[in-house]
Design an enzyme around this catalytic site. Structure first.
Site, PDB file in Angstrom:
ATOM      1  N   GLU A  83      31.239  71.277 -59.631  1.00 39.43           N
ATOM      2  CA  GLU A  83      31.310  72.535 -60.367  1.00 39.43           C
ATOM      3  C   GLU A  83      30.830  72.325 -61.798  1.00 39.43           C
ATOM      4  OE1 GLU A  83      34.453  75.413 -58.196  1.00 39.43           O
ATOM      5  OE2 GLU A  83      35.341  74.019 -59.602  1.00 39.43           O
ATOM      6  N   CYS A  97      29.839  73.030 -69.585  1.00 38.48           N
ATOM      7  CA  CYS A  97      30.845  72.054 -69.202  1.00 38.48           C
ATOM      8  C   CYS A  97      30.325  71.365 -67.944  1.00 38.48           C
ATOM      9  CB  CYS A  97      32.177  72.760 -68.961  1.00 38.48           C
ATOM     10  SG  CYS A  97      33.480  71.628 -68.481  1.00 38.48           S
ATOM     11  N   CYS A 104      37.795  63.489 -58.665  1.00 39.75           N
ATOM     12  CA  CYS A 104      38.170  62.507 -59.682  1.00 39.75           C
ATOM     13  C   CYS A 104      39.102  61.488 -59.043  1.00 39.75           C
ATOM     14  CB  CYS A 104      38.875  63.195 -60.853  1.00 39.75           C
ATOM     15  SG  CYS A 104      39.220  62.097 -62.246  1.00 39.75           S
ATOM     16  N   CYS A 108      45.932  62.698 -62.772  1.00 43.62           N
ATOM     17  CA  CYS A 108      46.757  63.346 -63.793  1.00 43.62           C
ATOM     18  C   CYS A 108      47.505  64.508 -63.132  1.00 43.62           C
ATOM     19  CB  CYS A 108      45.878  63.848 -64.931  1.00 43.62           C
ATOM     20  SG  CYS A 108      44.885  62.533 -65.689  1.00 43.62           S
ATOM     21  N   CYS A 111      46.359  68.348 -63.524  1.00 39.73           N
ATOM     22  CA  CYS A 111      44.941  68.709 -63.362  1.00 39.73           C
ATOM     23  C   CYS A 111      44.583  68.935 -61.895  1.00 39.73           C
ATOM     24  CB  CYS A 111      44.073  67.598 -63.946  1.00 39.73           C
ATOM     25  SG  CYS A 111      42.300  67.943 -63.821  1.00 39.73           S
ATOM     26  N   GLY A 149      35.843  64.919 -62.964  1.00 37.21           N
ATOM     27  CA  GLY A 149      35.598  63.487 -63.026  1.00 37.21           C
ATOM     28  C   GLY A 149      35.875  62.865 -64.373  1.00 37.21           C
ATOM     29  N   SER A 178      34.516  63.538 -72.878  1.00 36.50           N
ATOM     30  CA  SER A 178      35.977  63.527 -72.892  1.00 36.50           C
ATOM     31  C   SER A 178      36.473  62.478 -71.901  1.00 36.50           C
ATOM     32  CB  SER A 178      36.499  64.915 -72.494  1.00 36.50           C
ATOM     33  OG  SER A 178      37.910  64.915 -72.415  1.00 36.50           O
ATOM     34  N   SER A 201      41.730  62.637 -74.132  1.00 40.21           N
ATOM     35  CA  SER A 201      42.829  63.412 -73.562  1.00 40.21           C
ATOM     36  C   SER A 201      44.108  62.622 -73.784  1.00 40.21           C
ATOM     37  CB  SER A 201      42.600  63.628 -72.063  1.00 40.21           C
ATOM     38  OG  SER A 201      41.443  64.411 -71.865  1.00 40.21           O
ATOM     39  N   LEU A 202      44.896  63.036 -74.765  1.00 37.20           N
ATOM     40  CA  LEU A 202      46.089  62.252 -75.147  1.00 37.20           C
ATOM     41  C   LEU A 202      47.338  62.801 -74.461  1.00 37.20           C
ATOM     42  CD1 LEU A 202      46.756  59.865 -77.146  1.00 37.20           C
ATOM     43  CD2 LEU A 202      47.647  61.639 -78.646  1.00 37.20           C
ATOM     44  N   ASN A 278      46.208  75.841 -68.362  1.00 36.93           N
ATOM     45  CA  ASN A 278      45.703  76.771 -67.358  1.00 36.93           C
ATOM     46  C   ASN A 278      46.410  76.490 -66.039  1.00 36.93           C
ATOM     47  OD1 ASN A 278      43.625  77.954 -69.081  1.00 36.93           O
ATOM     48  ND2 ASN A 278      42.733  75.906 -69.010  1.00 36.93           N
ATOM     49  N   CYS A 320      39.684  74.728 -68.254  1.00 34.81           N
ATOM     50  CA  CYS A 320      39.987  73.306 -68.236  1.00 34.81           C
ATOM     51  C   CYS A 320      40.994  72.973 -67.146  1.00 34.81           C
ATOM     52  CB  CYS A 320      40.610  72.865 -69.561  1.00 34.81           C
ATOM     53  SG  CYS A 320      39.636  73.282 -70.978  1.00 34.81           S
TER      54      CYS A 320
HETATM   55  N1  SAH Z   1      38.516  63.060 -67.162  1.00 33.04           N
HETATM   56  C1  SAH Z   1      38.140  63.477 -68.491  1.00 33.04           C
HETATM   57  C2  SAH Z   1      37.247  64.674 -68.457  1.00 33.04           C
HETATM   58  C3  SAH Z   1      37.915  65.960 -68.021  1.00 33.04           C
HETATM   59  S1  SAH Z   1      38.067  66.954 -69.420  1.00 33.04           S
HETATM   60  C4  SAH Z   1      39.403  63.727 -69.300  1.00 33.04           C
HETATM   61  O1  SAH Z   1      40.465  63.793 -68.710  1.00 33.04           O
HETATM   62  O2  SAH Z   1      39.334  63.810 -70.512  1.00 33.04           O
HETATM   63  C5  SAH Z   1      39.169  68.169 -68.955  1.00 33.04           C
HETATM   64  C6  SAH Z   1      40.206  68.383 -70.021  1.00 33.04           C
HETATM   65  O3  SAH Z   1      41.091  69.427 -69.565  1.00 33.04           O
HETATM   66  C7  SAH Z   1      41.066  67.157 -70.210  1.00 33.04           C
HETATM   67  O4  SAH Z   1      41.507  67.078 -71.541  1.00 33.04           O
HETATM   68  C8  SAH Z   1      42.219  67.464 -69.307  1.00 33.04           C
HETATM   69  O5  SAH Z   1      43.336  66.697 -69.610  1.00 33.04           O
HETATM   70  C9  SAH Z   1      42.410  68.935 -69.543  1.00 33.04           C
HETATM   71  N2  SAH Z   1      43.138  69.612 -68.465  1.00 33.04           N
HETATM   72  C10 SAH Z   1      43.339  69.185 -67.214  1.00 33.04           C
HETATM   73  N3  SAH Z   1      44.054  70.077 -66.522  1.00 33.04           N
HETATM   74  C11 SAH Z   1      44.289  71.114 -67.365  1.00 33.04           C
HETATM   75  C12 SAH Z   1      44.932  72.374 -67.222  1.00 33.04           C
HETATM   76  N4  SAH Z   1      45.451  72.735 -66.059  1.00 33.04           N
HETATM   77  N5  SAH Z   1      44.984  73.192 -68.291  1.00 33.04           N
HETATM   78  C13 SAH Z   1      44.397  72.831 -69.463  1.00 33.04           C
HETATM   79  N6  SAH Z   1      43.762  71.674 -69.643  1.00 33.04           N
HETATM   80  C14 SAH Z   1      43.704  70.816 -68.608  1.00 33.04           C
END
Ligand code: SAH
Length: 329
Positions: A83, A97, A104, A108, A111, A149, A178, A201-202, A278, A320
């Protein structure tokens, strides 16, 4: 465009080498067919039309949100879903994006992509074809590797794509990668010297909670990841964006903002981007507006620059963390 196959096809037909560059230049300017490539001989255009697909990806469907966001579900030649999302902003910015993998391998908990089947790395051509798909509908200026991913686990292909994105109007300065904090990838980005933005992504200010949300933290714990980010800032001098998804009652308390502010030194190396959560099919709830505002104030009053991410495309599951190729919808 399968660039190897393009070169082979041209070579087999005895065409001069510069033809590949001509084809690429047309694609980068948004051409949607060989017929448009008027500086190629007509017989060659016909032959390419028959022999060589314009894209390595096939469009399965496209969804449009009322805020102008467009999400494309594409498939690789092997049938793996990918996507990509186009976000349009009021100031005219058109930001992509991009996905670096189909699914992936990381898990997490918040996600949706982490819960679909992982089908592997995308090639540089498959990454570029996501961008070329949207380039056919207008100019582009920014890209973020924030789709499906973990880009740092496929960094060769990601960086190769980044060398060609400027031809589409997307410079490295306007590109962000990211990461969950995949340290070997961060170090390689530092060594590359490219001015690509690093985003981390912290999501939690201490290891126990971060590991619960992001199991990869057991492998690359918080302190080491932040050290890698500081080292990157010292080398490349680009502010590292800290992404922090706001989860009600999980990571949005005042003390957690204070702990986060304490982690982020030197101040000029970091900027926090708070992300409204989200919905996915997890049990987690997003923080409300007030909680996000309070968290922001707590950070700002400690000298940490903060922005709150605009949510785009939620109604079409394009926001996201929602990219799951329909699997979680
Ligand atoms: N794997 C990489 C690239 C993905 S970026 C990473 O994790 O950074 C996607 C971003 O959206 C990341 O910061 C992720 O943590 C965040 N994310 C994942 N699920 C989400 C959600 N349900 N709502 C908002 N942000 C989310």
């Amino acid at each position: 465009m399968d660039r190897d196959l393009l070169r082979e096809t041209l070579e087999r037909r005895g065409e001069p080498r510069y033809r590949a560059g001509q084809v690429w230049a047309w694609l980068a300017r948004g051409a949607g067919s060989y017929a448009e490539m008027t500086d190629l001989p007509a017989t060659l255009r016909d032959a390419l039309e028959r022999e060589l697909p314009l894209s390595t990806l096939e469009l399965e469907r496209e969804a449009r949100a009322s805020d102008g966001t467009v999400k494309a579900l594409l498939r690789t030649a092997r049938g793996n879903p990918v996507e990509a999302v186009l976000m349009r902003y009021r100031d005219g910015r058109r930001s992509l994006c991009l996905s670096s993998q189909s699914g992936c391998p990381l898990t997490c908990s918040f996600c949706a992509t982490g819960r679909m089947r992982f089908a592997g790395n995308l090639s540089a051509d498959e990454i570029l074809d996501q961008a070329l798909h949207f380039r056919r509908n207008g100019e582009l200026d920014h890209a973020v590797f924030m789709g499906m991913g973990e880009p740092m686990m496929n960094l060769d292909a990601v960086l190769e794509a980044c060398t060609l994105l400027p031809g589409l109007g997307i410079t490295n300065r306007r590109t962000a990668i990211s990461t969950v904090g995949w340290i070997p990838g961060i170090e390689r980005l530092s060594a590359s010297g490219l001015p690509i933005r690093l985003a981390l992504s912290l999501h939690a200010p201490e290891d126990e909670l971060r590991s619960a949300l992001m199991p990869v933290n057991d492998r690359y714990p918080l302190a080491e990841v932040l050290d890698a980010c500081r080292a990157d800032h010292a080398i490349r001098r680009r502010t590292v964006f800290i992404e922090y998804v706001m989860l009600a009652g999980v990571n949005d308390r005042f003390e957690q903002a204070v702990a986060l502010a304490r982690l982020l030194s030197p101040r000029e190396a970091f900027k926090v981007n708070l992300i409204p959560y989200n919905p996915t099919d997890s049990h987690l709830q997003g923080s409300g507006r007030d909680a996000i505002a309070g968290f922001r104030t707590a950070l700002e009053s400690r000298g940490v620059p903060v922005t709150v991410r605009l949510t785009r495309g939620r109604e079409i599951a394009a926001a996201c963390g929602q990219l799951a190729a329909g699997a979680a919808a």
